[in-house]
Design a protein around this motif. Structure first.
Motif, PDB file in Angstrom:
ATOM      1  N   ILE A 143       0.859  -1.183   0.000  1.00  0.00           N
ATOM      2  CA  ILE A 143       0.000   0.000   0.000  1.00  0.00           C
ATOM      3  C   ILE A 143       0.889   1.225   0.000  1.00  0.00           C
ATOM      4  O   ILE A 143       1.764   1.359   0.860  1.00  0.00           O
ATOM      5  N   ASN A 178      -2.670  -2.332   8.011  1.00  0.00           N
ATOM      6  CA  ASN A 178      -3.235  -1.797   6.754  1.00  0.00           C
ATOM      7  C   ASN A 178      -4.430  -0.892   7.037  1.00  0.00           C
ATOM      8  O   ASN A 178      -5.452  -0.962   6.342  1.00  0.00           O
ATOM      9  N   LEU A 213      -2.713   0.983  -4.043  1.00  0.00           N
ATOM     10  CA  LEU A 213      -2.064  -0.271  -3.679  1.00  0.00           C
ATOM     11  C   LEU A 213      -1.901  -1.186  -4.879  1.00  0.00           C
ATOM     12  O   LEU A 213      -2.491  -0.961  -5.943  1.00  0.00           O
TER      13      LEU A 213
END
Length: 121
Positions: free
Chosen positions: A31, A76, A99
């Motif tokens: 990400i 995340n 991402l």
């Protein structure tokens, strides 16, 4: 598949605070930037705040000094702490993440489903 799931929206009085969370899950390789956007009725979606993978942040002028974006790379997850809320902050808030789901591809932007924030006067 990748999912971004927001939580933490709701109704609050002017001057109050809310904390939004957005967790990304699924087949994720990396990400890059994460961010929050908002869309008020009859208006275009606008950028609220962004944060890089290293923690560098940027804010819209309208929220600078009141909102704080942060992230937990291990989870995340990106957060938006909103203080001193105003009626004009009322909108649907969306999280977004740039991402990759494959090592070889260019990062793409994925969106959450949105969470309503309503600030009463």
């Amino acid at each position: 598949q990748v999912q971004l799931v927001e939580s933490g929206g709701g109704l609050v009085q002017a001057g109050g605070s809310l904390r939004l969370s957005c967790a990304a899950s699924g087949r994720i390789v990396v990400i890059n930037d994460m961010g929050w956007y908002r869309q008020a009725p009859g208006k275009q979606r606008e950028l609220v705040a962004t944060i890089t993978s290293r923690g560098s942040t940027s804010y819209a002028d309208s929220v600078s000094g009141r909102f704080t974006i942060s992230r937990d790379n291990a989870k995340n997850t990106v957060y938006l702490q909103m203080n001193s809320l105003k009626p004009e902050d009322t909108a649907v808030y969306y999280c977004a993440a740039d991402l990759r789901i494959y090592v070889w591809e260019t990062a793409r932007k994925y969106w959450g489903q949105g969470t309503q924030v309503t600030v009463s006067s």
